[in-house]
Design an enzyme around this catalytic site. Structure first.
Site, PDB file in Angstrom:
ATOM      1  N   PRO A   2     -20.522 -25.614 -27.459  1.00  0.00           N
ATOM      2  CA  PRO A   2     -21.548 -25.000 -26.605  1.00  0.00           C
ATOM      3  C   PRO A   2     -22.388 -23.986 -27.380  1.00  0.00           C
ATOM      4  O   PRO A   2     -21.920 -23.351 -28.313  1.00  0.00           O
ATOM      5  CB  PRO A   2     -20.719 -24.323 -25.510  1.00  0.00           C
ATOM      6  CG  PRO A   2     -19.432 -25.075 -25.477  1.00  0.00           C
ATOM      7  CD  PRO A   2     -19.169 -25.453 -26.899  1.00  0.00           C
ATOM      8  N   GLU A   3     -23.637 -23.854 -26.948  1.00  0.00           N
ATOM      9  CA  GLU A   3     -24.549 -22.932 -27.606  1.00  0.00           C
ATOM     10  C   GLU A   3     -24.728 -21.687 -26.741  1.00  0.00           C
ATOM     11  O   GLU A   3     -24.157 -21.570 -25.647  1.00  0.00           O
ATOM     12  CB  GLU A   3     -25.866 -23.635 -27.897  1.00  0.00           C
ATOM     13  CG  GLU A   3     -25.620 -24.976 -28.584  1.00  0.00           C
ATOM     14  CD  GLU A   3     -26.809 -25.526 -29.349  1.00  0.00           C
ATOM     15  OE1 GLU A   3     -27.730 -24.766 -29.689  1.00  0.00           O
ATOM     16  OE2 GLU A   3     -26.787 -26.739 -29.629  1.00  0.00           O
ATOM     17  N   LYS A  51     -22.022 -16.853 -28.839  1.00  0.00           N
ATOM     18  CA  LYS A  51     -21.183 -17.917 -28.278  1.00  0.00           C
ATOM     19  C   LYS A  51     -19.819 -17.395 -27.824  1.00  0.00           C
ATOM     20  O   LYS A  51     -18.923 -18.188 -27.518  1.00  0.00           O
ATOM     21  CB  LYS A  51     -20.993 -19.018 -29.322  1.00  0.00           C
ATOM     22  CG  LYS A  51     -22.296 -19.650 -29.797  1.00  0.00           C
ATOM     23  CD  LYS A  51     -22.025 -20.741 -30.824  1.00  0.00           C
ATOM     24  CE  LYS A  51     -23.305 -21.305 -31.402  1.00  0.00           C
ATOM     25  NZ  LYS A  51     -23.061 -22.383 -32.375  1.00  0.00           N
ATOM     26  N   ARG A 246     -22.630 -31.052 -40.399  1.00  0.00           N
ATOM     27  CA  ARG A 246     -23.057 -31.173 -39.006  1.00  0.00           C
ATOM     28  C   ARG A 246     -24.285 -32.075 -38.944  1.00  0.00           C
ATOM     29  O   ARG A 246     -25.123 -32.070 -39.831  1.00  0.00           O
ATOM     30  CB  ARG A 246     -23.405 -29.790 -38.426  1.00  0.00           C
ATOM     31  CG  ARG A 246     -22.280 -28.763 -38.470  1.00  0.00           C
ATOM     32  CD  ARG A 246     -21.269 -29.012 -37.366  1.00  0.00           C
ATOM     33  NE  ARG A 246     -21.862 -28.899 -36.056  1.00  0.00           N
ATOM     34  CZ  ARG A 246     -22.060 -27.723 -35.427  1.00  0.00           C
ATOM     35  NH1 ARG A 246     -21.743 -26.574 -36.028  1.00  0.00           N
ATOM     36  NH2 ARG A 246     -22.567 -27.689 -34.210  1.00  0.00           N
TER      37      ARG A 246
END
Length: 262
Positions: A2-3, A51, A246
């Site tokens: 999640p951001e 985060k 990523r």
């Protein structure tokens, strides 16, 4: 993972149901905190920093602690009425908090700890894009510190600015017409920071993340997750590649220039 916008929205939802509530039961299912009992404590706030998620608790003896968690890749918080069947496996629960008829359960949390100094837990972070103390000048300074760092890598470095994740990284670079493989020294960093702030701010209370301004399903994002699909601007096929382990997405035509706007 999640951001920042997701964690902000989660904190807001948890705050709505837990703020000012007295904890009637706490069950920490990690060895280090297994004997910790915060029952009787009052939840004063639930908030996000980048985060990271914090639940601030004032104990009945007047002392204050925070339940600090980070979802990492697989974590989640569920809130439901006490007695409701859990939607996730019980063995993945890391903490169970009850307040009246409300139960909040943290599953598969990458980080879970009880801290007396929450600021120290996030002292390594750069400016929080969604924080009340957001400092764009400091964010620009941090990003510019090493001009040879690739902008796509710098945006994910939470020590430089906090809240950008993989989705926003690709979207920010596309909107700035800059390749994620461009050196930060060759990028209009104030514009990058401004775009990052705007995207996270606009999405902080949305149920669907959107960077295009079009909330229709399948049209919400410019490049992320659109490998080999036509660019919404020029029609060129979107390319998926790897950056620091990523995935990153970009349009090879729109983002061919080194500098923002190039």
């Amino acid at each position: 993972m999640p951001e920042g916008d997701t964690i902000y929205a989660l904190a807001r939802r948890l705050h709505e149901v837990l703020a000012d509530a007295t904890l009637t039961h706490t069950d920490f299912r990690v060895p280090r905190w297994a004997l910790t009992d915060l029952s009787g404590g009052r939840v004063t706030a639930v908030r996000s920093v980048g985060k990271h998620l914090f639940m601030d608790v004032e104990r009945d003896d007047g002392s204050a602690v925070s339940i600090h968690s980070h979802l990492k890749m697989e974590g989640a918080w569920d809130v439901h009425r006490l007695g409701t069947r859990w939607r996730r496996p019980g063995h993945s629960a890391r903490v169970v908090l009850r307040a009246g008829d409300t139960e909040a359960v943290g599953f598969n949390l990458g980080v879970l700890e009880v801290v007396t100094d929450p600021a120290a837990a996030v002292a390594h972070l750069g400016p929080d894009l969604l924080g009340d103390d957001w400092d764009p000048d400091l964010a620009v300074t941090n990003l510019a510190a090493d001009p040879d760092t690739l902008v796509g890598a710098a945006l994910l470095d939470q020590r430089l600015l906090a809240g950008v994740g993989n989705v926003f990284r690709s979207e920010i670079c596309f909107l700035q017409r800059v390749s994620p493989y461009t050196r930060t020294g060759d990028v209009d960093l104030p514009a990058v920071v401004q775009t990052a702030r705007r995207l996270l701010w606009d999405n902080r209370v949305r149920s669907v993340r959107c960077t295009t301004g079009v909330l229709i399903r399948g049209k919400e994002l410019w490049v992320y997750g659109r490998d080999r699909k036509p660019c919404r601007r020029c029609g060129e096929a979107i390319v998926r590649s790897d950056l620091d382990g990523r995935v990153v997405y970009m349009c090879p035509r729109c983002q061919a220039g080194a500098a923002a706007g190039g």
